[in-house]
Design a protein around this motif. Structure first.
Motif, PDB file in Angstrom:
ATOM      1  N   GLU A 112      47.593  -3.945  81.517  1.00 28.96           N
ATOM      2  CA  GLU A 112      49.025  -3.889  81.213  1.00 28.96           C
ATOM      3  C   GLU A 112      49.852  -3.837  82.503  1.00 28.96           C
ATOM      4  O   GLU A 112      50.911  -4.488  82.612  1.00 28.96           O
ATOM      5  CB  GLU A 112      49.334  -2.674  80.337  1.00 28.96           C
ATOM      6  N   TYR A 113      49.371  -3.098  83.479  1.00 32.70           N
ATOM      7  CA  TYR A 113      50.079  -2.992  84.775  1.00 32.70           C
ATOM      8  C   TYR A 113      50.103  -4.361  85.464  1.00 32.70           C
ATOM      9  O   TYR A 113      51.144  -4.800  85.977  1.00 32.70           O
ATOM     10  CB  TYR A 113      49.397  -1.948  85.647  1.00 32.70           C
ATOM     11  N   THR A 116      52.506  -6.584  83.719  1.00 35.18           N
ATOM     12  CA  THR A 116      53.891  -6.189  84.039  1.00 35.18           C
ATOM     13  C   THR A 116      54.292  -6.713  85.417  1.00 35.18           C
ATOM     14  O   THR A 116      55.409  -7.227  85.613  1.00 35.18           O
ATOM     15  CB  THR A 116      54.025  -4.645  83.997  1.00 35.18           C
ATOM     16  N   ALA A 142      57.082   0.244  88.499  1.00 37.17           N
ATOM     17  CA  ALA A 142      55.897  -0.207  87.752  1.00 37.17           C
ATOM     18  C   ALA A 142      54.660   0.600  88.155  1.00 37.17           C
ATOM     19  O   ALA A 142      53.860   1.015  87.314  1.00 37.17           O
ATOM     20  CB  ALA A 142      55.669  -1.694  87.987  1.00 37.17           C
TER      21      ALA A 142
END
Length: 311
Positions: A112-113, A116, A142
Motif C-alpha cells: 500500500e505504501y 501510494t 506518506a
C-alpha cells in the motif's frame, strides 16, 4: 471242565492267599505263651511340617505398594500431560497464525505504501511539482503514515502474542500444579496401601506362628494318645499271655496245639469257601505254607477241597 485261570484272576487269588497267611500266623500269636511287646499301627510321630515364613522387608513392601498403585497414577499423569500437550499445541498454532498474519499485514502495508508513493509521484509529475517542496512534504507524510500503521500492526501483534504467552504460562502452571496434586495424592495413597500391606504381613506372621504352635500342641496330644494306646495294647497282651498260661494249665500243650490247628483249619476253610476247586488247588501248589501250618489237618483240608468245592 473248569475254565482256565486268567492272569487277572490269578493276581486276585494270590492277594487273597497273602491275607490268609497273615490270618493264619496270627493264630500262633494268639496262643503264644510268651509276652510280646505289642506293635500298634501308629507312627512314632505325626511329622507335621511347620510353615517356614520369611517376612517381606520394608523395601519389598514399599515396592509392592508402589506397583499396586502405579498403573492408576501413571494413567492420571498421562491424562494431565496429554491435556497440557494439547494446550501447548494450540498455543503453537496461535503463534504460527500470529506470525503469518504479521507477515501478511506488513507485506500489505508495504504494498500500500509503494502504491501510494507511485500515485503521488505520478500526480506530482503531471502537475509539474516533482521537484517542489510539495513533493517533500507529501513523501514525509506518506512515510509517516506507513510507519504509524506498521507500528500499530506490530503493537497489535505483540499484544496478541502476550495473550498467547499468558495462555502458555497458565497451561504450564496448571500442569505443574496438577502434577504436584497428583503426586501428593499418590503419596497419600501409597502410605495407606503400605500400611495395609504391613498390617496384612503382621497378620500372616501371627497366623503362621499360631499354626506352627498348634502343630506342637497336636504332636504333644498325639504322643499322649499314642502312649495311652500302647499301654492299652500292653495290658491286652499281658491279659492274653495270662489267659494262655491258665489255658496251658487246664488243657496242656497238646490241647493248645489242637486248638491252634483247628482254628487255622477253620480260617483256611472260610477263606477257600468261595473259590472254585481248580483255584484252590492252584494256591495249594504255590508253596508249602498251608501244609506246614495245618500239619495233620492238611490232608483233611485237601479232601474237603475235593468234595466241597465245585469245578
Amino acid at each position: 471242565m473248569a475254565d482256565a485261570i486268567t492272569e487277572q484272576r490269578l493276581k486276585e487269588l494270590l492277594e487273597k492267599y497273602a491275607k490268609l497267611k497273615l490270618d493264619v500266623l496270627k493264630v500262633d500269636d494268639k496262643y503264644s505263651l510268651e509276652y510280646g511287646e505289642p506293635q500298634i499301627d501308629l507312627p512314632p510321630s505325626l511329622n507335621l511340617e511347620k510353615i517356614i515364613y520369611v517376612p517381606k522387608t520394608d523395601d519389598e513392601l514399599a515396592a509392592a505398594a508402589d506397583l499396586k498403585i502405579s498403573a492408576l497414577y501413571q494413567a492420571k499423569q498421562r491424562q494431565i500431560y496429554v491435556s497440557y500437550l494439547n494446550k501447548l499445541q494450540a498455543c503453537d498454532k496461535k503463534y504460527a497464525d500470529l506470525n503469518e498474519n504479521l507477515r501478511q499485514n506488513q507485506l500489505k502495508l508495504l504494498n500500500e505504501y509503494n502504491e501510494t508513493c507511485d500515485k503521488l509521484r505520478k500526480s506530482l509529475v503531471n502537475n509539474g511539482l516533482l521537484y517542489s517542496s510539495v513533493n517533500e512534504k507529501s513523501s514525509v507524510k506518506a512515510r509517516g503514515d506507513y510507519a504509524d500503521k506498521v507500528a500499530e500492526t506490530n503493537l497489535r501483534f505483540e499484544n496478541e502474542k502476550s495473550a498467547v504467552d499468558a495462555e502458555q504460562t497458565a497451561a504450564q502452571n496448571v500442569y505443574e500444579q496438577s502434577l504436584a496434586s497428583i503426586e501428593s495424592e499418590r503419596q497419600s495413597k501409597l502410605d495407606d496401601v503400605l500400611s495395609d500391606l504391613r498390617e496384612n504381613e503382621e497378620k500372616t506372621r501371627l497366623n503362621v506362628e499360631k499354626y506352627n504352635n498348634s502343630l506342637q500342641e497336636k504332636e504333644i496330644k498325639y504322643q499322649a494318645s499314642r502312649e495311652k494306646a500302647l499301654e492299652a495294647a500292653r495290658e491286652a497282651e499281658y491279659d492274653r499271655a495270662y489267659k494262655m498260661a491258665k489255658l496251658l494249665a487246664e488243657i496242656g500243650e497238646t490241647g493248645i496245639k489242637e486248638k491252634v490247628l483247628l482254628e487255622k483249619y477253620h480260617i483256611c476253610q472260610n477263606s477257600f469257601r468261595t473259590l472254585r476247586r481248580n483255584e484252590a488247588k492252584t494256591l495249594l501248589n504255590v508253596d508249602a505254607f498251608l501244609q506246614t501250618n495245618l500239619e495233620k489237618y492238611y490232608t483233611t483240608f485237601v479232601d474237603w477241597i475235593n468234595w466241597a468245592l465245585i469245578e
